[in-house]
Design a protein around this motif. Sequence first.
Motif, PDB file in Angstrom:
ATOM      1  N   ALA A  84      -3.781  10.796  -1.901  1.00 33.20           N
ATOM      2  CA  ALA A  84      -2.689  10.306  -2.755  1.00 33.20           C
ATOM      3  C   ALA A  84      -1.460  11.200  -2.600  1.00 33.20           C
ATOM      4  O   ALA A  84      -0.327  10.718  -2.547  1.00 33.20           O
ATOM      5  CB  ALA A  84      -3.141  10.260  -4.210  1.00 33.20           C
ATOM      6  N   VAL A  85      -1.694  12.500  -2.509  1.00 36.23           N
ATOM      7  CA  VAL A  85      -0.581  13.447  -2.286  1.00 36.23           C
ATOM      8  C   VAL A  85       0.047  13.169  -0.921  1.00 36.23           C
ATOM      9  O   VAL A  85       1.277  13.073  -0.791  1.00 36.23           O
ATOM     10  CB  VAL A  85      -1.078  14.914  -2.371  1.00 36.23           C
ATOM     11  CG1 VAL A  85       0.053  15.889  -2.033  1.00 36.23           C
ATOM     12  CG2 VAL A  85      -1.644  15.214  -3.760  1.00 36.23           C
ATOM     13  N   ALA A  86      -0.797  13.017   0.104  1.00 37.12           N
ATOM     14  CA  ALA A  86      -0.305  12.749   1.464  1.00 37.12           C
ATOM     15  C   ALA A  86       0.532  11.476   1.493  1.00 37.12           C
ATOM     16  O   ALA A  86       1.603  11.426   2.122  1.00 37.12           O
ATOM     17  CB  ALA A  86      -1.485  12.629   2.430  1.00 37.12           C
ATOM     18  N   ASP A  87       0.071  10.443   0.790  1.00 33.43           N
ATOM     19  CA  ASP A  87       0.761   9.151   0.775  1.00 33.43           C
ATOM     20  C   ASP A  87       2.168   9.280   0.182  1.00 33.43           C
ATOM     21  O   ASP A  87       3.145   8.752   0.726  1.00 33.43           O
ATOM     22  CB  ASP A  87      -0.064   8.138  -0.029  1.00 33.43           C
ATOM     23  CG  ASP A  87       0.634   6.801  -0.135  1.00 33.43           C
ATOM     24  OD1 ASP A  87       0.886   6.181   0.919  1.00 33.43           O
ATOM     25  OD2 ASP A  87       0.944   6.369  -1.265  1.00 33.43           O
ATOM     26  N   VAL A  88       2.291  10.010  -0.941  1.00 33.31           N
ATOM     27  CA  VAL A  88       3.598  10.163  -1.590  1.00 33.31           C
ATOM     28  C   VAL A  88       4.539  11.005  -0.715  1.00 33.31           C
ATOM     29  O   VAL A  88       5.723  10.682  -0.573  1.00 33.31           O
ATOM     30  CB  VAL A  88       3.460  10.776  -2.998  1.00 33.31           C
ATOM     31  CG1 VAL A  88       4.825  10.989  -3.637  1.00 33.31           C
ATOM     32  CG2 VAL A  88       2.634   9.860  -3.887  1.00 33.31           C
ATOM     33  N   VAL A  89       4.000  12.060  -0.106  1.00 32.87           N
ATOM     34  CA  VAL A  89       4.825  12.891   0.784  1.00 32.87           C
ATOM     35  C   VAL A  89       5.342  12.044   1.950  1.00 32.87           C
ATOM     36  O   VAL A  89       6.522  12.117   2.311  1.00 32.87           O
ATOM     37  CB  VAL A  89       4.044  14.124   1.293  1.00 32.87           C
ATOM     38  CG1 VAL A  89       4.829  14.866   2.370  1.00 32.87           C
ATOM     39  CG2 VAL A  89       3.725  15.067   0.130  1.00 32.87           C
ATOM     40  N   ARG A  90       4.471  11.219   2.520  1.00 30.25           N
ATOM     41  CA  ARG A  90       4.888  10.321   3.625  1.00 30.25           C
ATOM     42  C   ARG A  90       6.004   9.387   3.181  1.00 30.25           C
ATOM     43  O   ARG A  90       6.987   9.174   3.897  1.00 30.25           O
ATOM     44  CB  ARG A  90       3.693   9.476   4.103  1.00 30.25           C
ATOM     45  CG  ARG A  90       2.825  10.149   5.134  1.00 30.25           C
ATOM     46  CD  ARG A  90       1.912   9.153   5.825  1.00 30.25           C
ATOM     47  NE  ARG A  90       0.981   8.493   4.914  1.00 30.25           N
ATOM     48  CZ  ARG A  90      -0.227   8.977   4.588  1.00 30.25           C
ATOM     49  NH1 ARG A  90      -0.661  10.121   5.090  1.00 30.25           N
ATOM     50  NH2 ARG A  90      -1.012   8.314   3.765  1.00 30.25           N
ATOM     51  N   ARG A  91       5.842   8.799   2.007  1.00 27.31           N
ATOM     52  CA  ARG A  91       6.844   7.846   1.504  1.00 27.31           C
ATOM     53  C   ARG A  91       8.206   8.534   1.334  1.00 27.31           C
ATOM     54  O   ARG A  91       9.244   7.977   1.666  1.00 27.31           O
ATOM     55  CB  ARG A  91       6.388   7.241   0.178  1.00 27.31           C
ATOM     56  CG  ARG A  91       5.232   6.262   0.326  1.00 27.31           C
ATOM     57  CD  ARG A  91       4.746   5.759  -1.034  1.00 27.31           C
ATOM     58  NE  ARG A  91       3.527   4.984  -0.903  1.00 27.31           N
ATOM     59  CZ  ARG A  91       3.474   3.686  -0.593  1.00 27.31           C
ATOM     60  NH1 ARG A  91       4.613   3.025  -0.373  1.00 27.31           N
ATOM     61  NH2 ARG A  91       2.331   3.052  -0.500  1.00 27.31           N
ATOM     62  N   PHE A  92       8.183   9.758   0.795  1.00 26.02           N
ATOM     63  CA  PHE A  92       9.439  10.486   0.618  1.00 26.02           C
ATOM     64  C   PHE A  92      10.029  10.910   1.961  1.00 26.02           C
ATOM     65  O   PHE A  92      11.251  10.916   2.136  1.00 26.02           O
ATOM     66  CB  PHE A  92       9.230  11.707  -0.289  1.00 26.02           C
ATOM     67  CG  PHE A  92       9.203  11.371  -1.765  1.00 26.02           C
ATOM     68  CD1 PHE A  92      10.131  10.499  -2.310  1.00 26.02           C
ATOM     69  CD2 PHE A  92       8.258  11.940  -2.605  1.00 26.02           C
ATOM     70  CE1 PHE A  92      10.124  10.206  -3.674  1.00 26.02           C
ATOM     71  CE2 PHE A  92       8.248  11.649  -3.971  1.00 26.02           C
ATOM     72  CZ  PHE A  92       9.183  10.781  -4.501  1.00 26.02           C
ATOM     73  N   ARG A  93       9.162  11.249   2.896  1.00 23.25           N
ATOM     74  CA  ARG A  93       9.641  11.597   4.248  1.00 23.25           C
ATOM     75  C   ARG A  93      10.375  10.396   4.854  1.00 23.25           C
ATOM     76  O   ARG A  93      11.450  10.532   5.449  1.00 23.25           O
ATOM     77  CB  ARG A  93       8.437  11.981   5.124  1.00 23.25           C
ATOM     78  CG  ARG A  93       8.802  12.397   6.542  1.00 23.25           C
ATOM     79  CD  ARG A  93       7.540  12.557   7.379  1.00 23.25           C
ATOM     80  NE  ARG A  93       6.919  11.270   7.663  1.00 23.25           N
ATOM     81  CZ  ARG A  93       5.609  11.089   7.893  1.00 23.25           C
ATOM     82  NH1 ARG A  93       4.772  12.105   7.869  1.00 23.25           N
ATOM     83  NH2 ARG A  93       5.136   9.888   8.150  1.00 23.25           N
ATOM     84  N   GLU A  94       9.799   9.211   4.669  1.00 22.95           N
ATOM     85  CA  GLU A  94      10.404   7.997   5.235  1.00 22.95           C
ATOM     86  C   GLU A  94      11.740   7.655   4.570  1.00 22.95           C
ATOM     87  O   GLU A  94      12.587   6.990   5.174  1.00 22.95           O
ATOM     88  CB  GLU A  94       9.412   6.826   5.130  1.00 22.95           C
ATOM     89  CG  GLU A  94       8.328   6.917   6.204  1.00 22.95           C
ATOM     90  CD  GLU A  94       7.053   6.152   5.841  1.00 22.95           C
ATOM     91  OE1 GLU A  94       7.118   5.308   4.920  1.00 22.95           O
ATOM     92  OE2 GLU A  94       6.020   6.418   6.470  1.00 22.95           O
ATOM     93  N   LEU A  95      11.943   8.122   3.327  1.00 20.54           N
ATOM     94  CA  LEU A  95      13.234   7.908   2.654  1.00 20.54           C
ATOM     95  C   LEU A  95      14.314   8.873   3.174  1.00 20.54           C
ATOM     96  O   LEU A  95      15.476   8.753   2.810  1.00 20.54           O
ATOM     97  CB  LEU A  95      13.095   8.087   1.142  1.00 20.54           C
ATOM     98  CG  LEU A  95      12.368   6.987   0.362  1.00 20.54           C
ATOM     99  CD1 LEU A  95      12.416   7.282  -1.135  1.00 20.54           C
ATOM    100  CD2 LEU A  95      12.965   5.604   0.629  1.00 20.54           C
ATOM    101  N   GLY A  96      13.891   9.856   3.995  1.00 17.27           N
ATOM    102  CA  GLY A  96      14.852  10.780   4.583  1.00 17.27           C
ATOM    103  C   GLY A  96      15.081  12.052   3.780  1.00 17.27           C
ATOM    104  O   GLY A  96      16.130  12.687   3.911  1.00 17.27           O
ATOM    105  N   CYS A  97      14.090  12.429   2.957  1.00 14.68           N
ATOM    106  CA  CYS A  97      14.256  13.629   2.130  1.00 14.68           C
ATOM    107  C   CYS A  97      14.386  14.891   2.981  1.00 14.68           C
ATOM    108  O   CYS A  97      13.703  15.045   4.000  1.00 14.68           O
ATOM    109  CB  CYS A  97      13.065  13.781   1.182  1.00 14.68           C
ATOM    110  SG  CYS A  97      13.085  12.532  -0.108  1.00 14.68           S
TER     111      CYS A  97
END
Length: 302
Positions: free
Chosen positions: A158-171
């Motif tokens: 779940a942590v990995a999934d949220v980090v991936r999603r934020f990475r894809e937003l360009g954080c």
Amino acid sequence: MNLPKKVKIVEVGPRDGLQNEKDTISAEVKIELVNRLAAAGFPNVEAASFVSPKWVPQMATSAEVMHGITRRPGVVYSALVPNMKGFEAALEAGVDEVVIFGAASEAFSQKNINCSIAESIDRFAEVARAAKEHRKRLRAAVSCAFGCPYQGEVPLEAVADVVRRFRELGCDEIDIADTIGVATPGKVRPVMETAIREFHIEGLSGHFHDTYGQALANIYASLQTGISIYHASVAGLGGCPYAKGATGNVATEDVLYMMNGLGIETGVDLDAVVEAGQFISQQLGRRSVSRAGNAIAAKRAG
């Protein structure tokens, strides 16, 4: 593993620390606090939050604070931004870095904002695009990465999934947060290693709460994984809303004292932070919860 030789401390007291205070704190006091912290050498000060004053009345003066501070060259002034209305206000106020947020716990997301993790992060896509268009830094916070008040354990995936999603937003930076302070050093390593697999280590930060007195130990465990950015709150400002009477954010003075003892460079003047901590504690009419801050202040008073 060798510890990092240098770390960045993000000072979150003016926003994360003060937002839950019940008595109204004047914009003048907040401006003075931000100015003192910037002068102490922090490269990044979380100074404001552009949320609805109905939900967080303490942050209603955020625009006034941002317009009133003395900008120091090289200091990044951040603000929490929940939506496009907040982004527009932050932009007008001259914020350098926009902070968005999402939980690693599905139960926490549903209870707090009545939608799934995926939906909550999708809502930030427009804010993320706007931040990039206006050349603002974009930071994201992953709350409840180490445990949740509703569901308990939070799976690593779940942590990995949220980090991936934020990475894809360009954080540019992603904070891994122990929102309720339940982590212990043994839990820190696997969570941080999971985040490191999904995002570049130079952009990951640890945000540890001291609810159970574990924050410094958790920061040390996180240093061992190579993470070199940490959040802290001057005088330990900010309670924990899920544990009555408990402290929340780890005190900046305590973190700096530990870093100095480890020979890790921060670029921050501990004595100046102690003074800032004593200043804001006096304004709030209570004693600082920073042990190092109080010990240094008492020694100085002699």
